[in-house]
Design a protein around this motif. Structure first.
Motif, PDB file in Angstrom:
ATOM      1  N   GLU A  21       0.835  -1.203   0.000  1.00  0.00           N
ATOM      2  CA  GLU A  21       0.000   0.000   0.000  1.00  0.00           C
ATOM      3  C   GLU A  21       0.868   1.251   0.000  1.00  0.00           C
ATOM      4  O   GLU A  21       0.575   2.214  -0.700  1.00  0.00           O
ATOM      5  CB  GLU A  21      -0.939  -0.001   1.206  1.00  0.00           C
ATOM      6  N   THR A  59      -7.789  -4.364  -5.063  1.00  0.00           N
ATOM      7  CA  THR A  59      -7.863  -4.731  -3.650  1.00  0.00           C
ATOM      8  C   THR A  59      -7.044  -3.767  -2.804  1.00  0.00           C
ATOM      9  O   THR A  59      -7.508  -3.282  -1.769  1.00  0.00           O
ATOM     10  CB  THR A  59      -7.356  -6.179  -3.451  1.00  0.00           C
ATOM     11  N   SER A  62      -8.580  -0.231  -2.795  1.00  0.00           N
ATOM     12  CA  SER A  62      -9.728  -0.222  -1.890  1.00  0.00           C
ATOM     13  C   SER A  62      -9.277  -0.113  -0.437  1.00  0.00           C
ATOM     14  O   SER A  62      -9.839   0.658   0.347  1.00  0.00           O
ATOM     15  CB  SER A  62     -10.560  -1.496  -2.097  1.00  0.00           C
ATOM     16  N   GLY A  63      -8.247  -0.868  -0.077  1.00  0.00           N
ATOM     17  CA  GLY A  63      -7.698  -0.791   1.275  1.00  0.00           C
ATOM     18  C   GLY A  63      -7.143   0.585   1.585  1.00  0.00           C
ATOM     19  O   GLY A  63      -7.356   1.133   2.675  1.00  0.00           O
ATOM     20  N   ARG A  65      -8.038   3.431   0.189  1.00  0.00           N
ATOM     21  CA  ARG A  65      -9.169   4.358   0.315  1.00  0.00           C
ATOM     22  C   ARG A  65      -9.790   4.263   1.705  1.00  0.00           C
ATOM     23  O   ARG A  65     -10.079   5.280   2.321  1.00  0.00           O
ATOM     24  CB  ARG A  65     -10.219   4.055  -0.739  1.00  0.00           C
ATOM     25  N   SER A  66      -9.978   3.057   2.170  1.00  0.00           N
ATOM     26  CA  SER A  66     -10.579   2.858   3.494  1.00  0.00           C
ATOM     27  C   SER A  66      -9.713   3.459   4.586  1.00  0.00           C
ATOM     28  O   SER A  66     -10.214   4.096   5.507  1.00  0.00           O
ATOM     29  CB  SER A  66     -10.779   1.365   3.772  1.00  0.00           C
ATOM     30  N   LYS A  67      -8.418   3.259   4.489  1.00  0.00           N
ATOM     31  CA  LYS A  67      -7.508   3.738   5.525  1.00  0.00           C
ATOM     32  C   LYS A  67      -7.333   5.251   5.483  1.00  0.00           C
ATOM     33  O   LYS A  67      -7.058   5.874   6.505  1.00  0.00           O
ATOM     34  CB  LYS A  67      -6.162   3.021   5.410  1.00  0.00           C
ATOM     35  N   ALA A  69      -9.683   7.342   4.378  1.00  0.00           N
ATOM     36  CA  ALA A  69     -10.995   7.991   4.483  1.00  0.00           C
ATOM     37  C   ALA A  69     -11.176   8.644   5.855  1.00  0.00           C
ATOM     38  O   ALA A  69     -10.898   8.058   6.875  1.00  0.00           O
ATOM     39  CB  ALA A  69     -12.103   6.981   4.237  1.00  0.00           C
ATOM     40  N   ASP A  75     -12.856  11.290  -1.376  1.00  0.00           N
ATOM     41  CA  ASP A  75     -11.902  10.211  -1.594  1.00  0.00           C
ATOM     42  C   ASP A  75     -10.576  10.795  -2.091  1.00  0.00           C
ATOM     43  O   ASP A  75     -10.547  11.597  -3.020  1.00  0.00           O
ATOM     44  CB  ASP A  75     -12.491   9.254  -2.635  1.00  0.00           C
TER      45      ASP A  75
END
Length: 93
Positions: A21, A59, A62-63, A65-67, A69, A75
């Motif tokens: 990441e 994948t 997405s990870g 973005r979540s972290k 956010a 975004d």
């Protein structure tokens, strides 16, 4: 992003990221407003060659973005449909 200490701060908050990441985020940031293709990110994510059908990049994006956010903030990673991704600079919509 502190590459020496492998730390990422977003909106003044320390964000725990996996090594892949961090590499993906570094690639997006270094490219500024330039769209980074999925293939380029796939090369960044791993030194192995993967089948293009594998969702490895999606994948990890997405990870990320979540972290990254934070409540109410847009975004930080923009999907450019059919091309790839780019990191939104401050103030970008």
């Amino acid at each position: 992003m502190d590459l020496l200490h492998r730390e990422v701060r977003f909106a003044r908050r320390l964000v725990a990221l996996q090594p892949r990441e961090i590499r993906l985020l570094e690639t997006l940031i270094r490219n500024g407003d330039t769209v980074v293709t999925r293939a380029m990110l796939l090369e960044t994510a791993s030194s192995f060659h993967f089948d293009p059908q594998i969702n490895l990049v999606e994948t990890h994006i997405s990870g990320l973005r979540s972290k990254l956010a934070l409540g109410g903030l847009p975004d930080a990673i923009e999907t450019v449909r059919g091309i790839g991704y780019r990191f939104r600079t401050a103030g970008a919509a």
